[in-house]
Design a protein around this motif. Structure first.
Motif, mmCIF file in Angstrom:
data_model
loop_
_atom_site.group_PDB
_atom_site.id
_atom_site.type_symbol
_atom_site.label_atom_id
_atom_site.label_comp_id
_atom_site.label_asym_id
_atom_site.label_seq_id
_atom_site.Cartn_x
_atom_site.Cartn_y
_atom_site.Cartn_z
ATOM 1 N N ASP A 1 -42.944 6.521 -10.860
ATOM 2 C CA ASP A 1 -43.693 5.295 -11.137
ATOM 3 C C ASP A 1 -42.727 4.194 -11.562
ATOM 4 O O ASP A 1 -41.920 4.378 -12.471
ATOM 5 C CB ASP A 1 -44.718 5.558 -12.244
ATOM 6 C CG ASP A 1 -45.510 4.318 -12.598
ATOM 7 O OD1 ASP A 1 -46.272 3.843 -11.747
ATOM 8 O OD2 ASP A 1 -45.367 3.828 -13.734
ATOM 9 N N LEU A 2 -42.825 3.038 -10.912
ATOM 10 C CA LEU A 2 -41.894 1.943 -11.204
ATOM 11 C C LEU A 2 -42.019 1.446 -12.640
ATOM 12 O O LEU A 2 -41.018 1.206 -13.327
ATOM 13 C CB LEU A 2 -42.133 0.783 -10.237
ATOM 14 C CG LEU A 2 -42.026 1.095 -8.735
ATOM 15 C CD1 LEU A 2 -42.212 -0.179 -7.921
ATOM 16 C CD2 LEU A 2 -40.699 1.759 -8.405
ATOM 17 N N ASP A 3 -43.250 1.283 -13.115
ATOM 18 C CA ASP A 3 -43.464 0.783 -14.473
ATOM 19 C C ASP A 3 -42.928 1.761 -15.516
ATOM 20 O O ASP A 3 -42.356 1.352 -16.533
ATOM 21 C CB ASP A 3 -44.946 0.502 -14.713
ATOM 22 C CG ASP A 3 -45.459 -0.676 -13.901
ATOM 23 O OD1 ASP A 3 -44.636 -1.524 -13.526
ATOM 24 O OD2 ASP A 3 -46.677 -0.735 -13.638
ATOM 25 N N MET A 4 -43.130 3.058 -15.257
ATOM 26 C CA MET A 4 -42.619 4.068 -16.183
ATOM 27 C C MET A 4 -41.095 4.026 -16.242
ATOM 28 O O MET A 4 -40.480 4.117 -17.325
ATOM 29 C CB MET A 4 -43.085 5.453 -15.741
ATOM 30 C CG MET A 4 -42.486 6.612 -16.517
ATOM 31 S SD MET A 4 -42.926 6.617 -18.261
ATOM 32 C CE MET A 4 -42.330 8.236 -18.737
ATOM 33 N N THR A 5 -40.466 3.851 -15.092
ATOM 34 C CA THR A 5 -39.014 3.798 -15.051
ATOM 35 C C THR A 5 -38.481 2.605 -15.849
ATOM 36 O O THR A 5 -37.553 2.740 -16.651
ATOM 37 C CB THR A 5 -38.525 3.702 -13.590
ATOM 38 O OG1 THR A 5 -38.930 4.884 -12.888
ATOM 39 C CG2 THR A 5 -37.012 3.581 -13.525
ATOM 40 N N MET A 6 -39.081 1.455 -15.646
ATOM 41 C CA MET A 6 -38.633 0.262 -16.358
ATOM 42 C C MET A 6 -38.967 0.335 -17.847
ATOM 43 O O MET A 6 -38.168 -0.050 -18.697
ATOM 44 C CB MET A 6 -39.261 -0.993 -15.745
ATOM 45 C CG MET A 6 -38.831 -1.261 -14.313
ATOM 46 S SD MET A 6 -37.025 -1.388 -14.117
ATOM 47 C CE MET A 6 -36.688 -2.844 -15.127
ATOM 48 N N GLY A 7 -40.156 0.853 -18.169
ATOM 49 C CA GLY A 7 -40.570 0.929 -19.566
ATOM 50 C C GLY A 7 -39.754 1.907 -20.382
ATOM 51 O O GLY A 7 -39.455 1.672 -21.558
ATOM 52 N N ALA B 1 -41.224 4.248 -23.978
ATOM 53 C CA ALA B 1 -42.538 3.883 -23.438
ATOM 54 C C ALA B 1 -43.677 4.546 -24.199
ATOM 55 O O ALA B 1 -44.779 3.994 -24.290
ATOM 56 C CB ALA B 1 -42.614 4.270 -21.956
ATOM 57 N N LYS C 1 -53.026 6.544 -15.945
ATOM 58 C CA LYS C 1 -51.606 6.250 -15.750
ATOM 59 C C LYS C 1 -50.769 6.565 -16.989
ATOM 60 O O LYS C 1 -49.658 6.062 -17.144
ATOM 61 C CB LYS C 1 -51.431 4.769 -15.367
ATOM 62 C CG LYS C 1 -52.063 4.385 -14.041
ATOM 63 C CD LYS C 1 -51.270 4.921 -12.861
ATOM 64 C CE LYS C 1 -51.809 4.391 -11.551
ATOM 65 N NZ LYS C 1 -51.036 4.894 -10.387
#
Length: 264
Positions: A149-155, A222, A261
């Motif tokens: 997941d892109l958001d998980m990676t960035m967060g 996160a 999510k």
């Protein structure tokens, strides 16, 4: 009698799917394993409704044999396909994409991850699709990960596990492509993250423990309240709760074992 085919079923999450689903004698469960000779835990279950079939998901001939066996025992149908088999290069899991010792080694890890976690899943789905079309549930579940997941990676700022994460992000799109194609036929395609699950069969080495603690530290960026991995038993129980309540309106979803999510 609902029928389930589970890949990578010899140990860990795959085994636990077999264990929990076969506890209901009304289910028929097909446990696909790479090597039947090492599937001792499955054999020890001793359940008449569990059928062990040797099939590596990178071997299309073996997958076709497995589908033929399922067809023979079910009368040419299958209700649920659970794509659990997957690959992660644990020795280099702690590396970033720019810290490999050679371009050749990075290429190998990327291609191995893609071949098993994406190409193998596509072939497995295609080979079992004719049986699934005759099934009642018409459900395909593919185990993914919040690392895709892109958001998980960035967060979380988790910068390691690149080949694995990239391949799982790709298989999420595979899930969506099939979902878009087969929604009108009543199919449910679901990509689900099992959470961070402790599937170890031995005590971790010092290096593995360091990598795990570093990963947990990143996850807490996160999820500040995250305490650590869950057991396969807990993960599969929660996943089955999600699978059992999902409908065709949700097909194509990429969600967690919590049905949302929230990956951990």
């Amino acid at each position: 009698m609902p029928s389930y085919a589970i890949t990578g079923a010899a140990r860990g999450i795959g085994f636990e799917f077999v264990n929990q689903l076969s506890a209901d004698s009304g289910n028929i469960v097909f446990a696909l394993v790479r090597n039947e000779a090492t599937a001792n835990k499955l054999k020890e279950l001793g359940r008449h409704n569990v059928h062990i079939i040797e099939a590596d998901i990178t071997n299309n001939k073996a997958l076709k044999y497995a589908a033929a066996e399922v067809s023979r025992l079910t009368g040419n149908s299958l209700d649920y396909l659970i794509n659990n088999a997957g690959f992660v290069e644990s020795e280099r899991e702690g590396l970033t994409l720019d810290s490999y010792s050679s371009e050749e080694l990075l290429t190998k890890d990327l291609l191995d991850s893609f071949n098993i976690n994406v190409v193998g899943i596509i072939h497995t789905i295609n080979i079992f699709l004719p049986l699934l079309k005759n099934g009642k549930a018409k459900t395909v579940v593919t185990l993914s990960t919040g690392l895709g997941d892109l958001d998980m990676t960035m967060g979380s700022e988790l910068i390691t596990s690149g080949p694995y994460s990239i391949s799982k992000a790709a298989v999420n799109m595979v899930n969506a492509k099939y979902a878009a194609q087969y929604k009108s036929e009543g199919f449910i395609f679901l990509a689900i993250s099992p959470g961070l699950v402790d599937t170890s069969t031995r005590a971790p080495t010092e290096k593995e423990l360091e990598q795990l603690m570093a990963m947990i530290g990143k996850f807490r960026n996160a999820y500040p309240d995250f305490t650590g991995p869950i057991t396969p038993e807990t993960s599969v129980r929660m996943q089955l709760e999600v699978i059992n309540r999902i409908t065709v309106n949700d097909t194509g979803a990429f969600i967690s074992h919590k049905g949302n999510k929230e990956w951990l």
